[in-house]
Write a protein that holds these residues in place. Structure first.
Motif, short mmCIF file in Angstrom:
data_model
loop_
_atom_site.label_atom_id
_atom_site.label_comp_id
_atom_site.label_asym_id
_atom_site.label_seq_id
_atom_site.Cartn_x
_atom_site.Cartn_y
_atom_site.Cartn_z
N PRO A 81 0.81 -1.21 0.00
CA PRO A 81 0.00 0.00 0.00
C PRO A 81 0.85 1.27 0.00
N SER A 82 0.26 2.33 -0.53
CA SER A 82 0.87 3.65 -0.41
C SER A 82 0.49 4.19 0.95
N SER A 83 1.42 4.22 1.87
CA SER A 83 1.07 4.58 3.24
C SER A 83 2.13 5.49 3.85
N ILE A 84 1.77 6.08 4.97
CA ILE A 84 2.68 6.93 5.73
C ILE A 84 2.90 6.27 7.08
N ASN A 85 4.12 5.76 7.30
CA ASN A 85 4.44 5.05 8.56
C ASN A 85 3.47 3.91 8.82
N GLY A 86 3.06 3.23 7.76
CA GLY A 86 2.18 2.10 7.89
C GLY A 86 0.71 2.45 7.99
N ALA A 87 0.38 3.74 8.07
CA ALA A 87 -1.02 4.17 8.17
C ALA A 87 -1.64 4.24 6.79
N GLU A 88 -2.86 3.74 6.67
CA GLU A 88 -3.55 3.70 5.39
C GLU A 88 -4.94 4.33 5.51
N ARG A 89 -5.51 4.63 4.37
CA ARG A 89 -6.90 5.06 4.34
C ARG A 89 -7.80 3.82 4.39
N ILE A 90 -8.63 3.76 5.42
CA ILE A 90 -9.51 2.62 5.64
C ILE A 90 -10.96 3.09 5.53
N TYR A 91 -11.71 2.42 4.66
CA TYR A 91 -13.14 2.67 4.50
C TYR A 91 -13.87 1.44 5.02
N MET A 92 -14.79 1.64 5.98
CA MET A 92 -15.53 0.51 6.55
C MET A 92 -17.03 0.74 6.38
N LEU A 93 -17.75 -0.35 6.15
CA LEU A 93 -19.20 -0.27 6.00
C LEU A 93 -19.85 -1.44 6.71
N MET A 94 -20.87 -1.14 7.52
CA MET A 94 -21.75 -2.17 8.06
C MET A 94 -23.18 -1.82 7.65
#
Length: 500
Positions: free
Chosen positions: A369-382
């Motif tokens: 992933p393209s990330s910053i210090n391992g942080a990513e954009r996460i999209y969650m849906l329930m």
């Protein structure tokens, strides 16, 4: 072609259907004005900010690319010439609480091999039969229903061929998706996996017809990621329509549709009235009654017939313990109880299945992933009940639902660490505000029962000069289906002009 109307065609809503209609009508030489209450195009393909980053907060997947190629083909181009696409080799990674996971691939043989390893040869053989049957259903409906004006049951039978009962029965309209899947997959986990296709149109697999098996073929035919995100598609279609001469007025809210002698004559907005010769309404059809105040307006879809709403959370976080793909599904332990809670009790499920899109990951199954210090954009849906107009969801209640989603991820082995506290959360009440009249429903009417598809409105209304488009009308929800609805509305309008 010269303009055939003295007054403009007004398109209400710059969602996918409105953009498709504006593109087609302006390309045919008509003067088009698009009214949009937001400050950007896209509708449900919206952007939000969270943790200092921008997120697609609506649809995350593009399928049925042929819809856009056919739409753009009229103007001498195709989708891949207008935006940058990447075809996903891995359709999704699926997780269960027993620690098991399964990838589905665009390549059917690869998926069959993965299923054989995950379950057994019998389920792999069932999967191959399932794929063949889902393709047959799609092939039968593609031109007779999906890309055609809304038929009634007898008319659809005529299009398919009443003398060919095998094709009609092959659509499996009288079986639920859940019951039909039992004939392919003895493994309950696989039945749960493929039952999820009912939720693509906001429905319960325990009530939706097995016809929705066709979604499997749609995905195998191509799942695409768009460089710059899904919102980039809306921006590009807007630009193409503007090049054809379409005018876009953003930040204007439609307050009333004015009729005279059974015809729509003007659109009143927050910035004044626009005299119109024809109007295409690209919004939830349940909002039309309030805007028209006319007995010929369509009735609102009552809550018990509405499709799913959702809790959508966008955050920046660092995934731990589990390797993710771009698309991921974390299944609950009791699938039926989820849908009973939502559709029978109008409550959020206590143990939800969670869809997670790792937006920074590619679709090849290998790229980091393209990330910053391992942080990513996460999209969650329930999934949630569509009661955003009858229940005042508090921040505390929505936060509780978010916690339920995070607990499901943990039960299936994934932890989200270093979560940025700036999280964007939208629940049923938020979606009702975004899409008035819907109650927060994201897919219009639920596809429950064999007649549900025929109960969606078609392009034409009972009000002269007023046409409908969008995911709440025929042929249904989803990015390509909404685009088809806009195309169908524009073609009906042009056809009616020829008659006059």
């Amino acid at each position: 072609m010269k303009h055939t109307l003295h007054k403009p065609i007004v398109v209400i809503g710059a969602g996918m259907a409105g953009l498709a209609a504006a593109l087609l009508l302006s390309g045919r030489g008509h003067r088009v004005i698009v009214i949009e209450k937001n400050n950007a195009p896209g509708g449900k393909m919206r952007l939000v900010e969270a943790g200092g980053r921008s997120f697609d907060a609506g649809p995350t997947v593009l399928t049925m690319k042929w819809v856009f190629d056919e739409l753009l083909g009229e103007f001498g181009t195709e989708l891949e010439r207008e935006i940058s696409l990447e075809k996903s080799e891995v359709l999704a990674r699926h997780f269960w609480s027993d620690g098991e996971s399964l990838d589905l691939f665009a390549n059917v043989s690869n998926s069959a091999n993965a299923i054989a390893s995950f379950s057994d040869a019998r389920n792999a053989e069932g999967y191959l039969r399932f794929c063949a049957d889902s393709k047959a259903i799609f092939d039968t409906l593609q031109r007779s229903y999906i890309a055609a004006p809304r038929p009634g049951p007898l008319q659809l039978g005529g299009r398919i061929g009443m003398a060919n009962p095998g094709k009609l029965l092959g659509l499996k309209p009288f079986s639920t998706l859940w019951s039909a899947l039992g004939s392919y997959f003895p493994d309950p986990r696989l039945r749960q996996l493929f039952a999820r296709y009912a939720t693509y149109c906001g429905s319960s697999p325990f009530q939706a017809p097995a016809t929705l098996m066709l979604v499997a073929h749609v995905e195998q035919d191509g799942v695409w990621l768009i460089k710059g995100g899904m919102h980039a598609l809306a921006v590009r279609l807007r630009d193409l329509a503007k090049r054809n001469g379409a005018e876009f007025r953003f930040g204007q809210k439609v307050e009333r549709l004015v009729t005279n002698k059974g015809r729509v004559v003007s659109v009143e907005t927050s910035d004044g009235a626009i005299t119109a010769d024809r109007v295409i309404f690209n919004g939830d059809v349940s909002d039309v009654a309030d805007l028209l105040g006319n007995p010929l307006a369509p009735k609102k879809v009552i809550q018990k017939h509405r499709s799913l709403s959702a809790l959508v959370a966008c955050m920046v976080a660092r995934p731990v313990n589990k390797s993710l793909q771009h698309h991921n599904v974390f299944f609950s332990d009791d699938y039926k109880s989820e849908f009973d809670a939502i559709f029978k009790s109008s409550k959020p499920p206590s143990d939800p299945t969670v869809y997670l899109c790792a937006l920074d990951r590619s679709g090849d199954g290998h790229s980091a992933p393209s990330s910053i210090n391992g942080a990513e954009r996460i999209y969650m849906l329930m999934n949630m009940p569509a009661n955003g107009d009858s229940w005042d969801w508090s921040k505390t209640e929505l936060s509780h639902c978010l916690d339920l989603s995070l607990k499901r991820l943990e039960k299936n082995g994934l932890e989200l660490a270093d979560v940025n506290p700036d999280i964007s959360v939208t629940g049923p009440n938020g979606f009702e505000q975004l899409f008035p009249g819907s109650g927060g429903s994201l897919y219009g009417r639920a596809s429950h029962g064999w007649m549900a598809s025929f109960q969606r409105l078609g392009s034409r209304s009972r009000i002269g000069g007023l046409y409908f488009a969008g995911g709440s009308v025929h042929p249904g929800p989803g990015v390509p289906m909404a685009a088809l609805s806009g195309k169908l509305a524009a073609e009906c309008l042009i056809s009616d002009l020829a008659l006059t």
